[in-house]
Write a protein that holds these residues in place. Sequence first.
Motif, PDB file in Angstrom:
ATOM      1  N   GLU A 100       0.822  -1.215   0.000  1.00 45.51           N
ATOM      2  CA  GLU A 100       0.000   0.000   0.000  1.00 45.51           C
ATOM      3  C   GLU A 100       0.851   1.257   0.000  1.00 45.51           C
ATOM      4  OE1 GLU A 100      -3.898   1.759   2.320  1.00 45.51           O
ATOM      5  OE2 GLU A 100      -3.272  -0.308   2.562  1.00 45.51           O
ATOM      6  N   ASP A 116      -5.300  -4.234  -8.244  1.00 47.93           N
ATOM      7  CA  ASP A 116      -4.945  -4.638  -6.887  1.00 47.93           C
ATOM      8  C   ASP A 116      -6.189  -4.708  -6.009  1.00 47.93           C
ATOM      9  OD1 ASP A 116      -3.897  -4.981  -4.362  1.00 47.93           O
ATOM     10  OD2 ASP A 116      -2.202  -3.641  -4.704  1.00 47.93           O
ATOM     11  N   ASN A 118      -6.355  -5.407  -2.921  1.00 47.62           N
ATOM     12  CA  ASN A 118      -6.093  -5.049  -1.529  1.00 47.62           C
ATOM     13  C   ASN A 118      -5.992  -3.551  -1.300  1.00 47.62           C
ATOM     14  OD1 ASN A 118      -5.692  -7.840  -0.667  1.00 47.62           O
ATOM     15  ND2 ASN A 118      -3.834  -7.749  -1.904  1.00 47.62           N
ATOM     16  N   GLY A 119      -6.053  -2.788  -2.375  1.00 47.58           N
ATOM     17  CA  GLY A 119      -5.876  -1.353  -2.235  1.00 47.58           C
ATOM     18  C   GLY A 119      -4.451  -0.953  -2.571  1.00 47.58           C
ATOM     19  N   ALA A 120      -4.271   0.265  -3.057  1.00 43.50           N
ATOM     20  CA  ALA A 120      -2.938   0.703  -3.474  1.00 43.50           C
ATOM     21  C   ALA A 120      -2.853   2.223  -3.461  1.00 43.50           C
ATOM     22  CB  ALA A 120      -2.618   0.176  -4.873  1.00 43.50           C
ATOM     23  N   ARG A 121      -1.621   2.703  -3.482  1.00 44.61           N
ATOM     24  CA  ARG A 121      -1.342   4.138  -3.600  1.00 44.61           C
ATOM     25  C   ARG A 121      -0.527   4.347  -4.866  1.00 44.61           C
ATOM     26  NH1 ARG A 121       3.087   7.075  -0.202  1.00 44.61           N
ATOM     27  NH2 ARG A 121       2.768   9.286  -0.678  1.00 44.61           N
ATOM     28  N   LYS A 208      -6.703   1.971   6.696  1.00 40.67           N
ATOM     29  CA  LYS A 208      -5.399   1.468   6.244  1.00 40.67           C
ATOM     30  C   LYS A 208      -4.883   0.385   7.186  1.00 40.67           C
ATOM     31  CE  LYS A 208      -0.735   2.996   4.998  1.00 40.67           C
ATOM     32  NZ  LYS A 208       0.175   4.160   4.843  1.00 40.67           N
ATOM     33  N   ARG A 211      -6.735  -2.829   6.482  1.00 38.87           N
ATOM     34  CA  ARG A 211      -6.237  -3.486   5.258  1.00 38.87           C
ATOM     35  C   ARG A 211      -4.948  -4.242   5.534  1.00 38.87           C
ATOM     36  NH1 ARG A 211      -8.289   1.261   2.804  1.00 38.87           N
ATOM     37  NH2 ARG A 211      -6.289   2.337   2.925  1.00 38.87           N
ATOM     38  N   GLN A 212      -4.051  -3.635   6.310  1.00 41.49           N
ATOM     39  CA  GLN A 212      -2.781  -4.284   6.616  1.00 41.49           C
ATOM     40  C   GLN A 212      -2.982  -5.537   7.449  1.00 41.49           C
ATOM     41  OE1 GLN A 212       0.226  -3.702   5.415  1.00 41.49           O
ATOM     42  NE2 GLN A 212       1.036  -5.411   6.615  1.00 41.49           N
TER      43      GLN A 212
END
Length: 564
Positions: A100, A116, A118-121, A208, A211-212
């Motif tokens: 992330e 993705d 799982n989520g991303a930046r 966040k 998610r982790q």
Amino acid sequence: MKTTSVTTLTQLNEALQDTTVQRIRLLNDIVGNLSLTRKVDLALNGFKVTGNVGINHSEAGTVTIEAGTIEGDLTVNTPNATVINKANVTGTVLIKDVAESTFDNSGYLAELRLEDTNGARIINRQAELVKVITIDTSASVNLEGEFDEVNVLKQAFLTFSPQSKIETISAADDVMVQVVKPEDVVINHVPVKFNPIVLSQNELAIQKDIRQLLREIELLLNEDLSKDDVVENIFEKFQSVNMLLMSLNSDEVEGTDESFEYKRLALAYWTMNNEFQKQLPTPQPLEDAMKTFVPTIQNAENETGAYIALPTASEGIYFYISSDDIQDSKYMIPARPDKNGEVRHVVITYTFQTNYKHLSKTIILHIPHGDEAITYEYAKEGQHFPQYDYITSSKFEFGMLNSYHIMFEEGSTVQELLDSPLFNSSEPKMKLTPFQYVGEDVLITEAYQAVFNSKFNSRMLIVEKTDAISEETVGYIPVEDGGVMIDLKNNRLFVKGDLLTSEVSKAIEEAYPTMYPNEVYGNLNFANLLAADEILKTDMQLAVIGDDNSLGMYLLRSKQDGER
């Protein structure tokens, strides 16, 4: 950092096999596909790779692709690593998974596609570097920098870093794009269903963290669940996720439970927790406790005071039941119904549990009026229950406990159904609408209702005839010399012109999937609402309308039809 310089594809592959090499530097153009299966930096050194490049490993840290050109596709699958890209990529950059903390780009990319889950930046250093970014995930995506076009393919939750600038966000008309952004973020063009919401930095930080934790749990579920330390670690992380979700759903935090990301994370939590329970070995004492306990109804023929004695669990095993009707060590069976011929049905679940594993069984209690014996039966696995506490009578009952059929006695009326204890025993009261589909092909009038079904929606729509819609109206569907428009937000079907029911149903069925690509089908039928004194007939239906206007259906069947 150990660096190795290479001039050929063979040398490069040999360097990849040497785990002491942390950076590979090109001294020449290379032709061929590259597969980086460990954490290693690739210094293109201004040279060109003609072929596809894949980065696929689970090592933590940072991977850097230095300046040069990749004449092909770049695929990134690094769930625990940040990727810094300075290369120009002529093909598609596909982000399947990235830590992330980022895919950081300062090279020219023809297309950046994000899948993705799982989520991303994503950081983009200059607007002209990325021609278009395509978002094909419903997980949280944080965008930082400048972007010319952000193309959203499915329901999305986007957050923006301060001072970011986006020229255009595009999406199909039925795709909702939910955004959280600081005031200084500029978005010049937005899609039809663009929904800015307000979440604090603390709420975003909690999301966040969740998610982790879920990512860590996902990895742990692949380990040996017979080891106590592994199970304890997973269990503690689930507890942490649950507490964080509860903090987001508290009364002090307004609106966060309506965010797509909160709902996605909550669903992921419950799905993974259920999977954990399925995989976890069952301790023998827990299995023995479940086998030993057989619910026995005491005072089953008394008008009051019937109960089930609760078991005394062994050390380390806990017992609980899905009801507040507990006195001392007894489950007190709820009161009998008031009228002769009525039977109250109560669905309860009892559970034996250790610290980490639980076993449950569900029973359906049948509690008749008077002093007839109270009985129970075990529910079948996966069995559906229309309600968990309801009363049937000689006139009305559910056809089967796992069906949406209501059985009625011949001669019963609509009002009797609405007044029956089958539904009046439930709290809160349901909104019930009896109806019958229009069987013949007739001109549409405002006397009809329209029942609309799609993959994601089921609604009863009020029919409204109007000349205020036209081909310029968003969602307008031409039909013969007129047209229709479905307004799901306000539960309306707007009809222009004198149209037949069959014409409208066919036009919507054909046009809806084309107009809304994320939908599989759109189906609409017309119905007559039934008057209170109408005699019930088989194949009439009962609509149950929820608080969110969702629609459930019960099919009515005469008891004389023989269906039970």
